[in-house]
Design an enzyme around this catalytic site. Structure first.
Site, PDB file in Angstrom:
ATOM      1  N   ARG A  58      65.059  34.945  14.460  1.00  0.00           N
ATOM      2  CA  ARG A  58      65.760  35.704  15.086  1.00  0.00           C
ATOM      3  C   ARG A  58      66.106  37.101  14.689  1.00  0.00           C
ATOM      4  O   ARG A  58      66.404  38.184  15.378  1.00  0.00           O
ATOM      5  CB  ARG A  58      67.144  35.097  15.471  1.00  0.00           C
ATOM      6  N   TYR A 111      66.877  49.359  38.931  1.00  0.00           N
ATOM      7  CA  TYR A 111      66.371  48.011  38.990  1.00  0.00           C
ATOM      8  C   TYR A 111      67.929  47.192  39.475  1.00  0.00           C
ATOM      9  O   TYR A 111      68.849  47.560  38.610  1.00  0.00           O
ATOM     10  CB  TYR A 111      66.010  47.665  37.713  1.00  0.00           C
ATOM     11  N   ASP A 183      64.375  54.017  31.520  1.00  0.00           N
ATOM     12  CA  ASP A 183      63.551  52.749  31.801  1.00  0.00           C
ATOM     13  C   ASP A 183      62.284  53.130  32.116  1.00  0.00           C
ATOM     14  O   ASP A 183      62.192  53.910  33.288  1.00  0.00           O
ATOM     15  CB  ASP A 183      64.386  51.955  32.660  1.00  0.00           C
ATOM     16  N   LYS A 208      55.831  43.678  32.788  1.00  0.00           N
ATOM     17  CA  LYS A 208      55.133  44.436  33.800  1.00  0.00           C
ATOM     18  C   LYS A 208      53.852  44.836  33.040  1.00  0.00           C
ATOM     19  O   LYS A 208      52.915  44.287  32.601  1.00  0.00           O
ATOM     20  CB  LYS A 208      55.881  45.355  34.546  1.00  0.00           C
TER      21      LYS A 208
HETATM   22  C1  LIG Z   1      61.454  44.176  35.868  1.00  0.00           C
HETATM   23  C2  LIG Z   1      62.336  45.262  35.638  1.00  0.00           C
HETATM   24  C3  LIG Z   1      63.123  45.110  34.808  1.00  0.00           C
HETATM   25  C4  LIG Z   1      63.690  43.857  34.251  1.00  0.00           C
HETATM   26  O1  LIG Z   1      62.858  43.261  33.334  1.00  0.00           O
HETATM   27  P1  LIG Z   1      62.682  41.350  33.143  1.00  0.00           P
HETATM   28  O2  LIG Z   1      61.533  41.645  32.117  1.00  0.00           O
HETATM   29  O3  LIG Z   1      62.417  40.850  34.559  1.00  0.00           O
HETATM   30  O4  LIG Z   1      63.955  41.392  32.476  1.00  0.00           O
HETATM   31  C5  LIG Z   1      64.185  46.338  34.264  1.00  0.00           C
HETATM   32  N1  LIG Z   1      63.597  47.578  34.974  1.00  0.00           N
HETATM   33  C6  LIG Z   1      62.412  47.552  35.656  1.00  0.00           C
HETATM   34  C7  LIG Z   1      62.403  48.952  35.934  1.00  0.00           C
HETATM   35  C8  LIG Z   1      62.037  46.531  36.153  1.00  0.00           C
HETATM   36  O5  LIG Z   1      60.860  46.703  37.012  1.00  0.00           O
END
Ligand SMILES: *Cc1c(COP(=O)(O)O)cnc(C)c1O
Length: 401
Positions: A58, A111, A183, A208
């Site tokens: 961790r 998001y 983000d 993603k």
């Molecule tokens: C999918 C997504 C998240 C969250 O990510 P996870 O891996 O599903 O927890 C946060 N911000 C954006 C822009 C996203 O597309």
């Protein structure tokens, strides 16, 4: 260490740790929960931070550490921290920098789960949030209070694709002693490096584009050594949303093809966006690669290309949107994005269902808005599928009418 400015080279080599034991080309997966100390003195020295080395999974793992170093190199930041999900990265990064009585400024459109965290959980914790239109400089400035700590946003925004000027927000943050956090999931470091415009912390859902193959849930935050150390020693260590070594390995593998994948995503998306914009049953296409888009002037300035995601509105009813989506054969109805497969989803009923109806309207998310993550298939096949589904929608309408 490879010293190249070129993204195609960096995604493959930058941050790679040479395997000193066997010279393995591929990063070894250290699938271990703990690390053996030579003696008590060594264990103590590692806990005290007097000796470099791993202690417990961790707190750090060699495979995960390599991914962190690769991400720091790709985002041109000093360091990075890996998490078990994108939301793990978002929540740990925010909570490491906020406490009871603090205020933050966030984009009204975000998001869905980030919005839910800020709109529901933060007020319960005594953290106050002002949601603003991040394209509006004076609205951001007007929201700053004495207890404001940070500004948080996405660009392009999920799901409406509004593009925010990174430099404009970074400057407001700098002049007011606030932290700026963006983000960067939609662009990935292949297309946009927010640190170059003065943004302090960059969060990613590695689920993603970074991984790109639809088989991992993970997140990463990139920033200064000091900021990353703070996150690791507080919200990552004590709240525990760590990434597994096996997932880190899959993302390292995914990163090696990031720039070629993203190039094809962008090419395909541009063609699909142009097709949709010309279609009589499509009211509006939000894609930064179209000259009609609000974010088009920022391509070449902060974004190297327009990316693989778009949102569009059907000229029709909610039921028309449903008929269209249910008639698709190649495109899969699924949330997530940045995968080889073309994925399509309906934000109002899916990813952005945490929003109340009025909140959705304020964030520009209509009932007929559809989000499309254009995949790596042959673009003619993607356009044929969209065409036949729009035809089905049209013929249904005629039968009813
Ligand atoms: C999918 C997504 C998240 C969250 O990510 P996870 O891996 O599903 O927890 C946060 N911000 C954006 C822009 C996203 O597309």
């Amino acid at each position: 260490m490879i010293d190249s400015k070129h993204i195609e080279t960096k995604t493959i080599h930058a941050g790679k740790v040479k395997d000193g034991q066997f010279g393995a080309l591929s990063t070894p997966i250290y699938q271990t929960s703990t690390f053996i100390f030579d003696n008590v003195q060594q264990g103590s020295a590692r806990f005290m931070g007097e000796e470099e080395g791993f202690i417990y999974g961790r707190l750090g793992n060699p495979t995960v550490r390599e991914l962190e170093q690769r991400m720091a190199a790709l985002e041109s930041t000093e360091d990075a921290a890996a998490f078990g999900s994108g939301m793990g990265a978002v929540s740990a990064t925010l909570l490491a920098n906020l406490e009871k009585g603090d205020h933050l400024i966030a984009s009204a459109a975000l998001y869905g789960c980030t919005f839910s965290l800020m709109n529901h959980k933060f007020p319960q914790m005594g953290i106050e949030v002002s949601f603003v239109d991040m394209t509006n400089e004076s609205e951001i400035r007007a929201a700053i209070k004495e207890n404001t700590k940070l500004i948080y946003f996405e660009t392009p925004i999920n799901p409406n694709m509004v593009v925010i000027d990174l430099e404009m927000v970074a400057n407001i943050a700098k002049h007011n002693n606030l932290l700026s956090i963006v983000d960067n999931t939609f662009m990935s470091p292949a297309l946009q490096n927010p640190a170059e415009f003065g943004i302090d912390l960059i969060v990613h859902s590695a689920t993603k584009y970074l991984n790109g193959h639809g088989d991992v849930i993970a997140g990463v935050t990139c920033g200064s050594k000091e900021q990353i150390e703070n996150i690791k020693l507080t919200t990552l260590k004590d709240m525990g949303a760590v990434m597994s070594p096996n997932d880190a390995w899959l993302i390292i593998r995914g990163l090696k093809t990031l720039s070629v994948r993203v190039e094809r995503h962008c090419e395909n998306a541009q063609r699909v966006a142009e097709f949709l914009e010309a279609h009589p049953r499509i009211k509006q296409v939000n894609y930064p690669g179209l000259p009609s888009h609000q974010g088009y002037p920022l391509i070449g300035k902060q974004m190297r290309a327009a990316g693989g995601i778009m949102a569009f509105e059907i000229d029709g009813t909610f039921d028309d949107a449903v008929t269209f989506m249910n008639s698709l054969k190649l495109c899969s109805i699924a949330v997530s994005l940045g995968d080889a497969e073309t994925l399509i989803q309906h934000p109002a009923s899916m990813t952005h269902s945490p929003y109340e109806e009025e909140e959705r309207a304020a964030a520009g998310i209509s009932e007929t808005l559809i989000r499309l993550s254009v995949g790596l298939e042959n673009v003619h096949d993607i356009i044929s599928d969209l065409t036949q589904a729009l035809d089905v929608m049209n013929s249904r309408l005629r039968q009813v009418g």
